[in-house]
Motif scaffolding. Structure first.
Motif, PDB file in Angstrom:
ATOM      1  N   ASP A  82       0.942  -1.182  -0.003  1.00 39.15           N
ATOM      2  CA  ASP A  82      -0.004   0.046  -0.092  1.00 39.15           C
ATOM      3  C   ASP A  82       0.782   1.167  -0.024  1.00 39.15           C
ATOM      4  O   ASP A  82       1.822   1.326   1.004  1.00 39.15           O
ATOM      5  N   VAL A 121      -8.702   2.245  -9.553  1.00 42.32           N
ATOM      6  CA  VAL A 121      -9.185   3.503  -8.931  1.00 42.32           C
ATOM      7  C   VAL A 121      -9.983   4.242  -9.710  1.00 42.32           C
ATOM      8  O   VAL A 121      -9.382   4.378 -11.075  1.00 42.32           O
ATOM      9  N   GLY A 122     -11.151   4.947  -9.439  1.00 42.57           N
ATOM     10  CA  GLY A 122     -11.839   5.794 -10.307  1.00 42.57           C
ATOM     11  C   GLY A 122     -12.873   4.946 -11.172  1.00 42.57           C
ATOM     12  O   GLY A 122     -13.589   5.543 -11.878  1.00 42.57           O
ATOM     13  N   TRP A 146      -8.144   0.512 -19.688  1.00 45.47           N
ATOM     14  CA  TRP A 146      -7.591   1.207 -18.637  1.00 45.47           C
ATOM     15  C   TRP A 146      -6.158   1.411 -18.995  1.00 45.47           C
ATOM     16  O   TRP A 146      -5.417   2.348 -18.189  1.00 45.47           O
ATOM     17  N   ASP A 158       0.309   2.750  -9.331  1.00 47.17           N
ATOM     18  CA  ASP A 158       0.179   3.096  -7.968  1.00 47.17           C
ATOM     19  C   ASP A 158      -0.703   1.995  -7.272  1.00 47.17           C
ATOM     20  O   ASP A 158      -1.491   1.737  -7.782  1.00 47.17           O
ATOM     21  N   VAL A 160      -3.158   1.767  -4.299  1.00 51.06           N
ATOM     22  CA  VAL A 160      -3.873   2.514  -3.177  1.00 51.06           C
ATOM     23  C   VAL A 160      -4.788   1.646  -2.527  1.00 51.06           C
ATOM     24  O   VAL A 160      -5.951   1.173  -3.290  1.00 51.06           O
ATOM     25  N   ALA A 163      -6.594  -1.343  -4.473  1.00 48.39           N
ATOM     26  CA  ALA A 163      -6.804  -0.889  -5.859  1.00 48.39           C
ATOM     27  C   ALA A 163      -5.474  -0.252  -6.354  1.00 48.39           C
ATOM     28  O   ALA A 163      -4.295   0.069  -5.811  1.00 48.39           O
ATOM     29  N   ALA A 165      -3.806   2.272  -9.689  1.00 48.57           N
ATOM     30  CA  ALA A 165      -4.060   3.426 -10.336  1.00 48.57           C
ATOM     31  C   ALA A 165      -2.916   3.370 -11.382  1.00 48.57           C
ATOM     32  O   ALA A 165      -1.647   3.162 -11.123  1.00 48.57           O
ATOM     33  N   VAL A 780     -16.527   2.280  -3.406  1.00 47.07           N
ATOM     34  CA  VAL A 780     -15.274   1.804  -3.609  1.00 47.07           C
ATOM     35  C   VAL A 780     -15.109   0.460  -2.939  1.00 47.07           C
ATOM     36  O   VAL A 780     -15.172   0.455  -1.851  1.00 47.07           O
ATOM     37  N   GLU A 782     -13.166  -2.063  -1.036  1.00 47.14           N
ATOM     38  CA  GLU A 782     -11.809  -1.904  -0.041  1.00 47.14           C
ATOM     39  C   GLU A 782     -11.408  -3.458   0.224  1.00 47.14           C
ATOM     40  O   GLU A 782     -10.223  -3.483   0.511  1.00 47.14           O
TER      41      GLU A 782
END
Length: 885
Positions: A82, A121-122, A146, A158, A160, A163, A165, A780, A782
Motif C-alpha cells: 500500500d 481507482v476511479g 484502462w 500506484d 492505493v 486498488a 491506479a 469503492v 476496499e
C-alpha cells in the motif's frame, strides 16, 4: 461425538488470516512470535506449540495476501505494498488486450492478484486480475481501456489500498540512492551461496551467490519501506543494475557473475532432485548431453542447440580427476561418452532429457552410430550405444532392427540392465514368457535383488511391471496339446515332440489380458508419456481433487485407455508390433483398434457378468469377468470400452459411472473422439460432491466491503435495485430459485459509510458486483474475502447450553425425529410443486405421460448420485409417493 464436552472450536483459516493481517501491518514477524500474538488475542490454535505453528502456516501459505521471508518471517502483502508506486513499460500489443506485463517489474503485484483481484481507482466495480500470458509469464488483466494512455511507453502503477491506479510517464524513472543502498544490503543479507563444480573435478568449483527477485524486493521493502514509498520504484532491472546486480529469469546475482553458470547449477540441481543423482552421475549426464547436442548439430548442419547451461569445456577422463581433457578429434572423447552410457541410471536420465527436449529419434540414432564407430569391437563401451540405437530404432518404427541391436548387446558378454530389459520386452511381445523372465532375472541380478516377488525389493519400476506381465505365463505353462509321439495339432505332419512340445501357448482368451498389458507397456515408453500426463492433468483439473488423485491417474488403466483409443496410440502399437506379436494376438489387436468407447446403460448385474445396452449403437452386450459394485443398479450410466475376446466381452480399462445429467455431454464427447474432451467429461464426473445453494450453485461464501461517499443515497439506490429495506441498515434480495421459494440471494449491511455485502456463490457474487456498479457507482471496493464451507462452519460458535448447562447433542434422537418429519412433509409437498427441470410441471403431473415419466426418472436418478444425509430428500421415498418402481 456430541457437542457436550467438546473443547472450543479451533480458529478457521479465515479467522487466522484476518487477525494475522492486523498484527503484521508493515512488519516482518517470525512465525513463533506471530503465533504467540495470535494466541494472546484469544484465537484457539490448539494445545501443541508445534501444531499451532503448523496451523498458522497452513492458513497463510499459498494465499497471495501473505508471503514468507528468509528466517520463517511472514509479511502482509497488502499492507507492505500500500502506497508504493512501480515503474514499467506497457507494450502496445498487451495494452490492446488491457493487460500489463507482470515480469519482472510487477511480480509482487501479480502474486497478490492471483488470489485477490484488485480494484481499479476511479472505476467502481472494476477488477484487475492475474492471468497467464501466451509466453507463460504472468500479466495483470484490467478493465477495458484502462491502459489506453500508457500504450507503448513507460507507466507508473500506484497501489492505493487494494486498488491500482495507472498513469503514463514522460520518461523512465531512475533509482534513488536510498533504494539502491537498501537493495544491495538486502541482497547481501539473504543471498544463498552455492558451489558449482566442473565435470569430473577438472577445475576449481565456482561460487554462486543468488537470491530470488521477489524475495529481494520484499526484504528491501521491509528493511526501508520509506525508500520505496517516498519515491516511485524504478524498473526492476534498472534497480538491480544500480545495486551492482543482474537478473536471470527470476533470480538476482552479482553483475559480474556468469549467467551460464547459474543455469548450469539450476539444471544440475533439478536433475539431482528428480533422479537422486550424485555428483559423478551428474558429471556424466552433463558430458553426454553436451556432446550429443554438439554432434547432433554437426550431423544435421543446424546451429548448435546445446543449452546455455551446458559445460563448454571438453570432457576429461574420470580417472585421474586432474587429467588433461582429450582433444575432440580423438576417439578417446567418443569412448568416454560411450562409457557414460554403461551406467543405467545415467543412460535413463540422458534419454529422458532428450525426450523432454523433443529430440528426433533419427538424431539420437545418428549419435549412437557415431559412438559405435569410435568404440573397438568387443569393447564394453559398445553396449550402452547399442541400447541407445535400439531405442531410437524402435521409436522410428523399426522394432526388428531394435531387437537385433539388443541381441548384439546382450550377446557381447557385458551385462547391461537396460539392454537385458529392452530385449525381454521384445521377447515378451513375441509371446515367449519363459525367455523374457530369464532375461529379467539376469537384469535383476545386476541390482543385487534376489527376490523378484517382493515389491519392496524392486528398484526399477519398468522392469517390475514387465515382470508382473510375464511371470504368470512363464511359471504356469499350458498343458500339452497332444502325446509326445502323436501328430502335432498344428498340421505340420511332424510328431508333437519334434514340433511344438514345450512351446505351447495359453488359450487366446487367457492371453488377451497380456495383449492389453503389452499395449500399455508400449504406451509407457517415453515417446507417449507426455500424452498420458496431459490426459491425466485434464481429468484432474476438472475433477478438482487433490494431488494424490492426479498421481493415481498417471498410471491408471483409465488414462492409458484414453491415450490408446482416442489418442491413437493403439493404432501405432498394432502397426509396429504386427510382425512381432503371435498371429492370433495380432489379429485380435487389429479388432480392438476398431472398437470405440461408448456410453452404456446397465440392464442387469449378477455374479461376474454385467449386461449393458449401448446408447450409441443400440447393441446389447454382456461383459464377463467383472464384478459390479453394491451401488450398481439397472438404469445407471456407464462410460467404458469393453473389448471383444472370442465370443465374450472384457473390460480391461473398467467403467466410469456418469450421472444422468451428463448423458448428452457424454454422447457429444464420444462423437468428437478427442481424448481431452472425454477426459474433461470424466473429470466432471469424478468431482467430489459439492454443497450447493438452492440454485444448484457450489457454496462459496463471499464478503465484500465497500466504502460509500454518501450513506444517505444507499437506501434509495438499493430499494430501486429490488432489495428489501429492513430499516436497520440491512438490505436483502429475496426471490424464488429452482430449489426453494422466497430464497435469500444476497444480504447487505450499511454501518456508517461502510457497506458489507454477503453472498454464497460465485454467480451471486458477480450479480452483486454488477448491481452495485449500476446503482452505487461511487462505492469503492476496499476488501474482498472468500471462504469455503468448512471455514464458515469452523467460525460458528457451539450451540448455546440450555438452563441445565447441557448443549444439544448432534445425534439427539428427539431432534432427529423432528427433522425427519419435516423432510418427509417437504417431500410430500415437492411432488405437487412446479419443478424447473421438468419444464415447470409438477412431478405428479409429469409421470402421467411416457416422456414426462422418463424425465422424472432421470431427475430422481440424479438425486441418487447426490451425497445423501439423514435429512435430505430420499429418492426411494419419492418414487413410492409417485407410484414409480
Amino acid at each position: 461425538m456430541t457437542t457436550a464436552g467438546r473443547t472450543a472450536s479451533l480458529a478457521s483459516a479465515h479467522t487466522i488470516r484476518g487477525a494475522a493481517a492486523e498484527i503484521l501491518g508493515t512488519e516482518a514477524i517470525a512465525i513463533r512470535e506471530l503465533v504467540d500474538r495470535l494466541t494472546r488475542r484469544g484465537l484457539a490454535l490448539g494445545a501443541d506449540p508445534n501444531a499451532r505453528a503448523d496451523r498458522v502456516v497452513r492458513a497463510l501459505d499459498g494465499n497471495g495476501a501473505f508471503s514468507e521471508l528468509v528466517g520463517e518471517r511472514w509479511i502482509s502483502v497488502p499492507a507492505l505494498l500500500d502506497g508504493t508506486s512501480w515503474s514499467t513499460t506497457v507494450p502496445s500489443e498487451l495494452a490492446a488486450i488491457d493487460c500489463l506485463p507482470g515480469d519482472p517489474d510487477l511480480e509482487l503485484l501479480t502474486w497478490w492478484a492471483l488470489d485477490h483481484p484488485l480494484g481499479f481507482v476511479g472505476r467502481p466495480g472494476a477488477t484487475v486480475e492475474c492471468i497467464e500470458l501466451d509466453d507463460g509469464t504472468d500479466g495483470l488483466q484490467g478493465p477495458v481501456g484502462w491502459l489506453e494512455r500508457c500504450a507503448g511507453g513507460p507507466a507508473r502503477v500506484d497501489v492505493v489500498g487494494t486498488a491500482l491506479a495507472v498513469e503514463p510517464l514522460d520518461q523512465v524513472l531512475a533509482p534513488t540512492a536510498a533504494q539502491t543502498a537498501v537493495t544491495r544490503a538486502s541482497f547481501e543479507r539473504i543471498a544463498d551461496h552455492d558451489l558449482l563444480g566442473e565435470p569430473f573435478g577438472t577445475r576449481e568449483p565456482v561460487e554462486l551467490v543468488t537470491a530470488a527477485v521477489s524475495d529481494l524486493l520484499e526484504e528491501a521493502l521491509v528493511a526501508d519501506r520509506a525508500a520505496f514509498t517516498r519515491d516511485p520504484i524504478p524498473p526492476v532491472d534498472d534497480l538491480l543494475r544500480a545495486a551492482g546486480l543482474a537478473r536471470v529469469d527470476h533470480m538476482a546475482l552479482p553483475a559480474d557473475a556468469d549467467p551460464q553458470q547459474l543455469r548450469r547449477w539450476q539444471r544440475r540441481r533439478r536433475l539431482a532432485t528428480l533422479h537422486h543423482l550424485d555428483d559423478e552421475d551428474l558429471d556424466a549426464v552433463e558430458i553426454l548431453l553436451a556432446m550429443s547436442y554438439r554432434w547432433i548439430a554437426d550431423a544435421t548442419g543446424q546451429p548448435e542447440e546445446m543449452p546455455e547451461e551446458m559445460p563448454d569445456e571438453r570432457p576429461a577422463e574420470k580417472e585421474p580427476p586432474d587429467a588433461e581433457p582429450p582433444d575432440e578429434s580423438d576417439t578417446a572423447v567418443a569412448q568416454l561418452v560411450a562409457m557414460c552410457l554403461t551406467d543405467p541410471v545415467v543412460a535413463r536420465v540422458f534419454v529422458g532429457e532428450h525426450a523432454e527436449r523433443g529430440t528426433e529419434p533419427a538424431a539420437l540414432a545418428g549419435f549412437a552410430r557415431r559412438l559405435l564407430d569410435s568404440v573397438p569391437d568387443g569393447d564394453v563401451g559398445e553396449v550402452g550405444p547399442r541400447w541407445l540405437l535400439a531405442r531410437a530404432l524402435d521409436h522410428l518404427g523399426d522394432p526388428e532392427g531394435a531387437q537385433a541391436q539388443l541381441e548384439l548387446a546382450v550377446e557381447s558378454g557385458f551385462e547391461h540392465p537396460l539392454a537385458l530389459q529392452g530385449l525381454a520386452a521384445f521377447v515378451a511381445d513375441r509371446g515367449d514368457a519363459p525367455a523374457a523372465l530369464a532375461l529379467l532375472e539376469r537384469a535383476a541380478a545386476l541390482d543385487d535383488e534376489p527376490d523378484l516377488d517382493e515389491d519392496e525389493d524392486a528398484t526399477n519400476e519398468n522392469r517390475d511391471q514387465l515382470l508382473d506381465e510375464v511371470a504368470p505365463f512363464a511359471r504356469h505353462r499350458p498343458a500339452p496339446a497332444a502325446g509326445r509321439n502323436d501328430p502335432c495339432p498344428c498340421g505340420s505332419g511332424r510328431k508333437y515332440k519334434a514340433c511344438h512340445i514345450g512351446r505351447e501357448r495359453h488359450a487366446l482368451v487367457d492371453r488377451a489380458p497380456w495383449l492389453y498389458a503389452k499395449a500399455r507397456r508400449y504406451l509407457r515408453d517415453n515417446r507417449h508419456r507426455m500424452l498420458s500426463a496431459e490426459i491425466a492433468a485434464t481429468i484432474h483439473e476438472f475433477a478438482g481433487r487433490d494431488t494424490g488423485f492426479l498421481l493415481d491417474l498417471l498410471d491408471s488403466e483409465l488414462v492409458a485407455d484414453l491415450a490408446l483409443c482416442e489418442g491413437g496410440v493403439f493404432e501405432d502399437f498394432v502397426a509396429e508390433r504386427d510382425a512381432i506379436l503371435p498371429d492370433d494376438e495380432a489379429l485380435l489387436a487389429a479388432g480392438w483398434a476398431l472398437t470405440a468407447r461408448s456410453l452404456f446403460e446397465v440392464e442387469w448385474a449378477r455374479g461376474d457378468e454385467l449386461a449393458l445396452g449401448d446408447l450409441r449403437t443400440g447393441d446389447h452386450i454382456v461383459v464377463t469377468n467383472t464384478h459390479a459394485s453394491d451401488a450398481t443398479r439397472p438404469g445407471m450410466l456407464m462410460l467404458g470400452r469393453p473389448l471383444p475376446v472370442d465370443d465374450t466381452w472384457r473390460a480391461y480399462s473398467g467403467f466410469i459411472h456418469l450421472p444422468d445429467s451428463l448423458r448428452s455431454a457424454a454422447l457429444d464427447a464420444l462423437d468428437a473422439q478427442d481424448p481431452f474432451e472425454v477426459a474433461t467429461l470424466i473429470g466432471r464426473a469424478s468431482a467430489p460432491p459439492q454443497m450447493a445453494n438452492t440454485s444448484g450453485e457450489p457454496l462459496v461464501f463471499h464478503e465484500l466491503t465497500y466504502r460509500v461517499p454518501d450513506p444517505t443515497a444507499v437506501a434509495p439506490a438499493l430499494t430501486t435495485a429490488g432489495l428489501d429495506d429492513h430499516e436497520n441498515g440491512e438490505f436483502v434480495l429475496i426471490r424464488d430459485t429452482s430449489g426453494q421459494a422466497a430464497t435469500l440471494i444476497m444480504r447487505m449491511q450499511l454501518t456508517d459509510d461502510v457497506l458489507e455485502v454477503n453472498v454464497n456463490s460465485d454467480r451471486r457474487l458477480d450479480e452483486a458486483v454488477a448491481l452495485l456498479a449500476v446503482h452505487l457507482p461511487d462505492a469503492v471496493l476496499e476488501a474482498a474475502d472468500e471462504r469455503e464451507l468448512d471455514e464458515v462452519l469452523a467460525d460458528l460458535p457451539d450451540a448455546a447450553p440450555d438452563d441445565r448447562g447441557v448443549r444439544p447433542a448432534d445425534d439427539d434422537p428427539e431432534l432427529d425425529d423432528l427433522l425427519d418429519e419435516v423432510v418427509r412433509e417437504r417431500e410430500a409437498r415437492w411432488i405437487d410443486e412446479p419443478v424447473p427441470a421438468l419444464g415447470g410441471r409438477t412431478p405428479r403431473d409429469a409421470v402421467t405421460d411416457p416422456i414426462g415419466r422418463d424425465e422424472v426418472e432421470r431427475l430422481l436418478r440424479s438425486f441418487d448420485d447426490m451425497p445423501r444425509s439423514r435429512h435430505s430428500f430420499d429418492p426411494d421415498r419419492l418414487r413410492l409417493l409417485l407410484g414409480l418402481p
